[in-house]
Design an enzyme around this catalytic site. Sequence first.
Site, PDB file in Angstrom:
ATOM      1  N   LYS A 136      -4.773 -10.266  -6.859  1.00 52.41           N
ATOM      2  CA  LYS A 136      -5.802 -10.738  -5.931  1.00 52.41           C
ATOM      3  C   LYS A 136      -7.107  -9.998  -6.206  1.00 52.41           C
ATOM      4  O   LYS A 136      -7.075  -8.794  -6.496  1.00 52.41           O
ATOM      5  CB  LYS A 136      -5.274 -10.404  -4.521  1.00 52.41           C
ATOM      6  CG  LYS A 136      -6.203 -10.684  -3.390  1.00 52.41           C
ATOM      7  CD  LYS A 136      -5.601 -10.196  -2.084  1.00 52.41           C
ATOM      8  CE  LYS A 136      -6.152  -8.838  -1.697  1.00 52.41           C
ATOM      9  NZ  LYS A 136      -6.049  -8.500  -0.284  1.00 52.41           N
ATOM     10  N   LYS A 160     -11.402  -4.906  -3.986  1.00 49.10           N
ATOM     11  CA  LYS A 160     -12.229  -3.736  -4.258  1.00 49.10           C
ATOM     12  C   LYS A 160     -11.395  -2.584  -4.805  1.00 49.10           C
ATOM     13  O   LYS A 160     -11.823  -1.850  -5.670  1.00 49.10           O
ATOM     14  CB  LYS A 160     -12.916  -3.284  -2.958  1.00 49.10           C
ATOM     15  CG  LYS A 160     -13.862  -4.333  -2.413  1.00 49.10           C
ATOM     16  CD  LYS A 160     -14.367  -4.010  -1.016  1.00 49.10           C
ATOM     17  CE  LYS A 160     -13.591  -4.734   0.056  1.00 49.10           C
ATOM     18  NZ  LYS A 160     -14.356  -4.975   1.297  1.00 49.10           N
ATOM     19  N   LYS A 171       0.827  -1.207   0.000  1.00 48.33           N
ATOM     20  CA  LYS A 171       0.000   0.000   0.000  1.00 48.33           C
ATOM     21  C   LYS A 171       0.855   1.248   0.000  1.00 48.33           C
ATOM     22  O   LYS A 171       0.540   2.221  -0.674  1.00 48.33           O
ATOM     23  CB  LYS A 171      -0.945   0.010   1.206  1.00 48.33           C
ATOM     24  CG  LYS A 171      -2.094  -0.978   1.060  1.00 48.33           C
ATOM     25  CD  LYS A 171      -3.115  -0.814   2.169  1.00 48.33           C
ATOM     26  CE  LYS A 171      -4.289  -1.761   1.956  1.00 48.33           C
ATOM     27  NZ  LYS A 171      -5.101  -1.905   3.174  1.00 48.33           N
TER      28      LYS A 171
HETATM   29  P1  AMP Z   1     -11.208  -6.978   3.147  1.00 48.02           P
HETATM   30  O1  AMP Z   1     -12.229  -6.850   2.086  1.00 48.02           O
HETATM   31  O2  AMP Z   1      -9.829  -6.607   2.703  1.00 48.02           O
HETATM   32  O3  AMP Z   1     -11.618  -6.338   4.422  1.00 48.02           O
HETATM   33  O4  AMP Z   1     -11.112  -8.542   3.464  1.00 48.02           O
HETATM   34  C1  AMP Z   1     -12.051  -9.259   4.226  1.00 48.02           C
HETATM   35  C2  AMP Z   1     -11.702 -10.738   4.264  1.00 48.02           C
HETATM   36  O5  AMP Z   1     -11.745 -11.302   2.949  1.00 48.02           O
HETATM   37  C3  AMP Z   1     -10.289 -11.028   4.792  1.00 48.02           C
HETATM   38  O6  AMP Z   1     -10.318 -12.184   5.583  1.00 48.02           O
HETATM   39  C4  AMP Z   1      -9.471 -11.286   3.552  1.00 48.02           C
HETATM   40  O7  AMP Z   1      -8.388 -12.142   3.786  1.00 48.02           O
HETATM   41  C5  AMP Z   1     -10.506 -11.949   2.661  1.00 48.02           C
HETATM   42  N1  AMP Z   1     -10.202 -11.685   1.241  1.00 48.02           N
HETATM   43  C6  AMP Z   1     -10.239 -10.484   0.614  1.00 48.02           C
HETATM   44  N2  AMP Z   1      -9.896 -10.597  -0.694  1.00 48.02           N
HETATM   45  C7  AMP Z   1      -9.638 -11.921  -0.896  1.00 48.02           C
HETATM   46  C8  AMP Z   1      -9.243 -12.689  -2.042  1.00 48.02           C
HETATM   47  N3  AMP Z   1      -9.058 -12.125  -3.231  1.00 48.02           N
HETATM   48  N4  AMP Z   1      -9.065 -14.026  -1.876  1.00 48.02           N
HETATM   49  C9  AMP Z   1      -9.262 -14.618  -0.664  1.00 48.02           C
HETATM   50  N5  AMP Z   1      -9.641 -13.950   0.454  1.00 48.02           N
HETATM   51  C10 AMP Z   1      -9.836 -12.621   0.349  1.00 48.02           C
END
Ligand code: AMP
Length: 338
Positions: free
Chosen positions: A194, A197, A115
């Site tokens: 990955k 969003k 980031k």
């Molecule tokens: P976030 O949207 O970054 O707050 O992520 C919320 C949860 O989703 C966390 O446990 C992340 O590890 C999981 N996560 C987010 N993006 C991915 C992805 N592309 N593949 C697997 N897990 C994800």
Amino acid sequence: MAKPKPRMFSGIQPSGELHIGNYLGAVKNWVALQHQYDAFFCIVDLHAITQPFEPEEMPQQIFDLALGLLAAGLDPSKCTIFVQSDVPEHSELAWVFTTVTPLGELKRMTQFKDKSSRQESVLAGILNYPILQAADILLYHAEAVPVGEDQVQHIELTRQIANKWNGRFGEYFPEPQAVVGKVRRVLGLDGQAKMSKSIGNTIGVLESPDEIWEKLRPAITDPQRKRRNDPGNPNVCNLFALHRHFSSEEDIAWADEGCRTAGIGCIECKRRLSENIIEELRPIRERALELQQRPEYVIEVLRSGAERASAVAVDTISEVRRRMGLHSATAPAKSEVE
Ligand code: AMP
Ligand code: TRP
């Protein structure tokens, strides 16, 4: 009396739509695990503000995420769902933990390096981000933290923070473990990064069948397959990876064989995938449409969740303060006055 269930905690940022990476990597596990644990699921708005955001949009993002989590199957009679900033003890414990966290460890975090390399002026919030995450988890004495692979490093740091604090102020916090499910990391539709969003390579859990198809249709497949008759390699095709997550054994075998022998074209393969994704997400989308008619229910879930979370958080903070000598002035012992 029955033994109390072990605690579980996880968080998700309200920074855009709930996507199938979140769903497969984390939320689907949360739904399965909510029965075995005393589980807390937190919408981490204080984490989300470490990235650019619009204050006017935040309340809607929080609401939509809560609705998505309920639609995906979190059951408020089984688990606690709440918003991080509704429980101010998260911020207080995070501050306390800044005083036991080595700067070098924070700078080593992959997510921080990623980031910060994309920002011209690096703000302290993204450096301290994992400290707040450690506070989230330890405030509830959680032992298990179900997350996608990208968060495992932050859970390791949480253990170090617990260990350092305990070493200085006495055994109090557990050292939590990450629980990573079968799907460790879902790639985005660009087939490169990955699913995320912030990159905009997502399929939203609540998107309509047409929207899902419109996103899949142009998605990147095996670059070697330029024409319909070129055989492909399913192992380098990101859409085949999605088949593995959403399709039956039969359909997976059909896609695998058809791609290798050029028996099917990419577009047919995408069509079938699209149908299977739509089918898996259909009940979630239906529940979401129902919940949209009952916004007061969603708001009540978050209110009562915050109440339950607060009850635990207040106890933890008062013990932390006691152990650190942070209580309002007490009369000095008599001998000190003389
Ligand atoms: P976030 O949207 O970054 O707050 O992520 C919320 C949860 O989703 C966390 O446990 C992340 O590890 C999981 N996560 C987010 N993006 C991915 C992805 N592309 N593949 C697997 N897990 C994800
Ligand atoms: N950092 C996590 C993410 O980006 C979200 C999060 C915040 C979290 N606090 C947490 C996850 C506590 C697990 C436990 O996905």
